[in-house]
Design an enzyme around this catalytic site. Sequence first.
Site, PDB file in Angstrom:
ATOM      1  N   SER A   1       0.867  -1.166   0.020  1.00  0.00           N
ATOM      2  CA  SER A   1      -0.057   0.066   0.108  1.00  0.00           C
ATOM      3  C   SER A   1       0.788   1.240  -0.150  1.00  0.00           C
ATOM      4  O   SER A   1       1.660   1.464  -1.032  1.00  0.00           O
ATOM      5  CB  SER A   1      -1.201  -0.006   1.161  1.00  0.00           C
ATOM      6  OG  SER A   1      -2.038   0.994   1.107  1.00  0.00           O
TER       7      SER A   1
ATOM      8  N   ASP B   1      -9.690  -5.293  -4.748  1.00  0.00           N
ATOM      9  CA  ASP B   1      -9.126  -4.391  -3.790  1.00  0.00           C
ATOM     10  C   ASP B   1      -9.961  -3.181  -3.620  1.00  0.00           C
ATOM     11  O   ASP B   1     -10.280  -2.487  -4.683  1.00  0.00           O
ATOM     12  CB  ASP B   1      -7.838  -3.915  -4.177  1.00  0.00           C
ATOM     13  CG  ASP B   1      -7.005  -2.993  -3.181  1.00  0.00           C
ATOM     14  OD1 ASP B   1      -7.775  -2.296  -2.366  1.00  0.00           O
ATOM     15  OD2 ASP B   1      -5.807  -3.408  -2.998  1.00  0.00           O
TER      16      ASP B   1
ATOM     17  N   HIS C   1      -7.615  -5.909  -0.467  1.00  0.00           N
ATOM     18  CA  HIS C   1      -6.427  -4.930  -0.015  1.00  0.00           C
ATOM     19  C   HIS C   1      -5.494  -5.601   1.144  1.00  0.00           C
ATOM     20  O   HIS C   1      -4.085  -5.839   0.610  1.00  0.00           O
ATOM     21  CB  HIS C   1      -6.779  -3.734   0.269  1.00  0.00           C
ATOM     22  CG  HIS C   1      -5.644  -2.714   0.696  1.00  0.00           C
ATOM     23  ND1 HIS C   1      -4.963  -2.317  -0.798  1.00  0.00           N
ATOM     24  CD2 HIS C   1      -4.963  -2.130   1.717  1.00  0.00           C
ATOM     25  CE1 HIS C   1      -4.148  -1.296  -0.307  1.00  0.00           C
ATOM     26  NE2 HIS C   1      -4.173  -1.249   0.987  1.00  0.00           N
TER      27      HIS C   1
END
Length: 273
Positions: free
Chosen positions: A95, A224, A253
């Site tokens: 991320s 995601d 995610h």
Amino acid sequence: MSTLKLKDGTEIFYKDQGEGPVLMFHHGWPLSSDDWDAQVIFFLQRGYRVISHDRRGHGRSSQNIYNHTIEQYASDAAELVEFLDLKDVVHIGHSTGGGEVIRYVNKYANGRAKKAVLISAVPPVMVKSESNPDGVPIEVFDNIRDQTLNNRNQFYFDLTFPFYGYNREGANVKEGIQRNWWRQGLMGGIVAHYDGIKAFSETDFTEDLKAVDIPVLVMHGEDDQIVPIENSAIKSAKLLKNGKLITYPGFPHGMPTTEHETINKDLLEFIEG
């Protein structure tokens, strides 16, 4: 329990475990190095030296209220790498950590990076603009700012549902995973988390992606809900000189945690390839 005092006085908490080829893990917002537990133990058991750190303002690092930018995060990582004199490192970022990795490799690695991995990562750029018309509207990030500022305790728990795909029909919801995410989030400083939203959503990594020539693996879940795949991994893979893309139908995610067996296997194959 190790810490490094950076040039500006910020203390960075890090874990340096094992012996062998070096892997360095960079966590996502607003978490800590603990988010990599499933990867850390996997690679330690296979003879790797594993480094993971808490980003400034996060986890057990100083709750510094200044300089929460991707540029600073990458510079901090460089100080840690140089302090430990790490070489031929594979950098793995999830991320926001993926943005930190690609900026670090492009501007600060100085030949010390061997490969890089971007998992569910924010590059090239998240926010919608004239040049990025299919990006995420700024209002979404304004709401994250508002919730972080005014409702952080509850918001951090609620966010685990889309983060791990626990809001999907038939999901195997594990409250322990949710509570661990919440625990990590609330360890960090609210100023760092608030300012970090701008860092992960508005930083443009296009030129970093274009410039990096070491092998880069891009891994992204097709479901995601936090960093939509079409605006991130699909674009990043096309910009990289030496990139490989793996997408995962139905993965969320937070797939390094919920789908760690699959993710670890593919990571190992790339690292050893």
